[in-house]
Scaffold this active site. Structure first.
Site, PDB file in Angstrom:
ATOM      1  N   HIS A  18       0.840  -1.203   0.000  1.00  0.00           N
ATOM      2  CA  HIS A  18       0.000   0.000   0.000  1.00  0.00           C
ATOM      3  C   HIS A  18       0.876   1.254   0.000  1.00  0.00           C
ATOM      4  O   HIS A  18       0.599   2.221  -0.718  1.00  0.00           O
ATOM      5  CB  HIS A  18      -0.899   0.041   1.243  1.00  0.00           C
ATOM      6  N   LYS A  42     -16.532  -6.229   7.150  1.00  0.00           N
ATOM      7  CA  LYS A  42     -15.366  -7.101   6.959  1.00  0.00           C
ATOM      8  C   LYS A  42     -14.760  -7.549   8.292  1.00  0.00           C
ATOM      9  O   LYS A  42     -13.827  -8.333   8.311  1.00  0.00           O
ATOM     10  CB  LYS A  42     -14.283  -6.377   6.143  1.00  0.00           C
ATOM     11  N   ARG A  91      -3.012  -6.426  -8.396  1.00  0.00           N
ATOM     12  CA  ARG A  91      -1.960  -7.416  -8.175  1.00  0.00           C
ATOM     13  C   ARG A  91      -2.057  -8.572  -9.153  1.00  0.00           C
ATOM     14  O   ARG A  91      -1.069  -9.208  -9.468  1.00  0.00           O
ATOM     15  CB  ARG A  91      -2.048  -7.982  -6.752  1.00  0.00           C
ATOM     16  N   SER A 129      -3.112  -7.531   3.091  1.00  0.00           N
ATOM     17  CA  SER A 129      -3.256  -7.404   4.543  1.00  0.00           C
ATOM     18  C   SER A 129      -3.708  -8.722   5.154  1.00  0.00           C
ATOM     19  O   SER A 129      -3.212  -9.131   6.208  1.00  0.00           O
ATOM     20  CB  SER A 129      -4.266  -6.295   4.876  1.00  0.00           C
TER      21      SER A 129
END
Length: 159
Positions: A18, A42, A91, A129
């Site tokens: 990030h 989440k 990604r 993460s």
């Protein structure tokens, strides 16, 4: 002309990947808002306030980066902050599918909101993460993946 961009995400926690993207975005745009989503659905490990504080700490050297939390739709947040560019990281191909849907929905909600996709630096392309938290839970070395203050905070959460 001031170009204001938003780099949104949950950042639970903010990783070196990030940080790589926000650093690169800060070189491309006059002002970058690192927008941290509440994302209570989440069930984040860190509270919104903790995520904002960690992000502020690690982005402090980037003078044109502002860190804010948000809970509204991204299009509404962008309107409120007079931004018309969203920065997103890609990604993998699987990221593209989701990001493509988000970009189109955001454009539907705010026609002048453009999405700009950045490919992470190769050394960070496999980091998320969630993956870093999983490695930490199992006692693995997370120091290569997180800024030092974030590593300390994550290990404290797991203690």
């Amino acid at each position: 002309m001031i170009t204001k961009a938003i780099y949104p995400g949950t950042f639970d926690p903010i990783t070196n990947g990030h940080l790589d993207l926000v650093t690169r975005a800060s070189a491309m745009f006059s002002h970058v808002i690192l927008a941290i989503a509440d994302s209570s659905s989440k069930k984040p490990m860190f509270t919104l306030d903790e995520r904002v504080a960690l992000a502020k700490k690690v982005t402090a050297p980037l003078k044109n980066v502002e860190v804010l939390g948000f809970s509204e739709l991204m299009a509404e947040f962008a309107k409120k902050h007079n931004a018309n560019i969203l920065v997103r990281g890609l990604r993998s191909v699987s990221d593209f599918e989701y990001e493509w849907q988000l970009a189109n929905m955001n454009r539907h909600l705010m026609p002048k909101l453009e999405s700009v996709f950045l490919i992470p630096s190769e050394k960070w392309s496999f980091i998320s993460s969630s993956l870093v938290k999983e490695v930490a839970r199992h006692g693995g070395d997370i120091t290569p993946f997180l800024p030092k203050p974030v590593t300390k905070a994550l290990l404290a959460k797991l203690a």
